[in-house]
Design an enzyme around this catalytic site. Structure first.
Site: not given
Length: 322
Positions: A99, A299
């Protein structure tokens, strides 16, 4: 078990977790995470012969939270990584990020290739500076509804997330995971009604996904005791970062590199990102293999698919160690 301590780096104090001995591997978390997001990587990487260190990055957890927005630029974040490597007594290290940690890892390799032995990014692909400032571009494209722009409004997301930290984190983690019904859709990055907030339309799961326990959520919730402002300030520097990195426009990351992502992750579906990923083998001369795609993964790459991530990292790092 990982050991914890505070360390002086780049004018601030960072909390780090560390385990193992051997070549240094620095693991960089993203938003809204902490060092704990790498909990499944410590023991396997240490057993493979590496010294594993994961900090709470500036603005997160037990590390310092500088007050000024400008204290969270990409140059500060890269400076923290370089300072950490040297404070740990090393001249070089492998750097891995997920991320927001991925852009930090990629930029550390871009700006200081002499220090980075190899770099791996999860979810967010290598940086190629666009023609226009990102906040400006997204504001025009989505009318202020893209979450970067929502986060850029001073105090707004800070207050929304801090109102009920545990619920906010539970919604954010579930909604961006491969377990959510709408996982991987680009519109998940849009705030339905900025007046209601980003969380309003997110599902609050009755049962946590198998990869996220109540104890994990406890640890994560505690790490946001100082609030979300420091973490959100990273987003508030996106256009400043674009200005600061003008000298590297068109430059490619040169150290050996690895990139992996889930096929139900919304980030690789952002506008222009699929096209970038398709071109990475030609754009990145030292990309060691085709981008790794993890089926069914959302994610939270290293948390949702720890075994696959660990195997890929160990293969990559071991090859470069020799």
């Amino acid at each position: 078990m990982a050991e914890h301590r505070m360390i002086d780096v780049n004018g601030i104090r960072l909390h780090i977790a560390e385990e193992g001995a051997g070549p240094l591997v620095v693991l960089l978390h993203g938003f809204p995470e902490s060092w704990h997001s790498w909990r499944h990587q410590f023991a396997p990487l240490a057993a493979a012969g590496f010294r594993v260190v994961a900090p709470d990055q500036r603005g997160y957890g037990r590390s310092d939270h500088p007050e000024g927005v400008e204290a969270y630029s990409i140059l500060h974040l890269v400076g923290d990584v370089i300072g950490l490597i040297h404070a740990l007594g090393e001249e070089q290290a492998f750097v891995v990020g997920h991320d927001w940690g991925a852009p930090v890892a990629w930029h550390t390799a871009l700006l200081r290739p002499d220090v980075v032995r190899g770099v791996a990014g999860l979810s967010v692909p290598p940086p190629f500076r666009g023609e226009r400032p990102p906040l400006v571009a997204m504001q025009e494209r989505f009318g202020g509804r893209f979450y970067w722009n929502y986060f850029n409004r001073p105090g707004v997301a800070d207050a929304e997330f801090a109102k009920d930290v545990r619920t906010a984190l539970r919604k954010l983690f579930y909604s961006a995971s491969g377990d959510a019904p709408a996982a991987g859709r680009p519109d998940q990055a849009l705030v339905g009604d900025p007046a209601r907030g980003w969380l309003a339309d997110m599902i609050d799961p009755e049962v946590l996904p198998q990869w996220l326990t109540e104890q994990d959520l406890d640890e994560l919730t505690e790490s946001y005791a100082k609030g979300f402002t420091g973490a959100l300030n990273w987003y508030r520097n996106l256009d400043r970062n674009w200005d600061l990195t003008a000298a590297w426009h068109g430059a490619a990351v040169s150290p050996p590199a690895l990139y992996m992502y889930g096929d139900r992750d919304l980030v690789p579906a952002f506008p222009g990102t699929p096209e970038l990923i398709a071109r990475l083998p030609e754009l990145m001369p030292n990309l060691r293999r085709e981008p790794i795609v993890l089926p069914g993964c959302g994610h939270w790459t290293q948390q949702e698919r720890p075994e696959e991530v660990n195997a890929a990292l160990i293969e990559f790092l071991t090859e470069l160690r020799s």
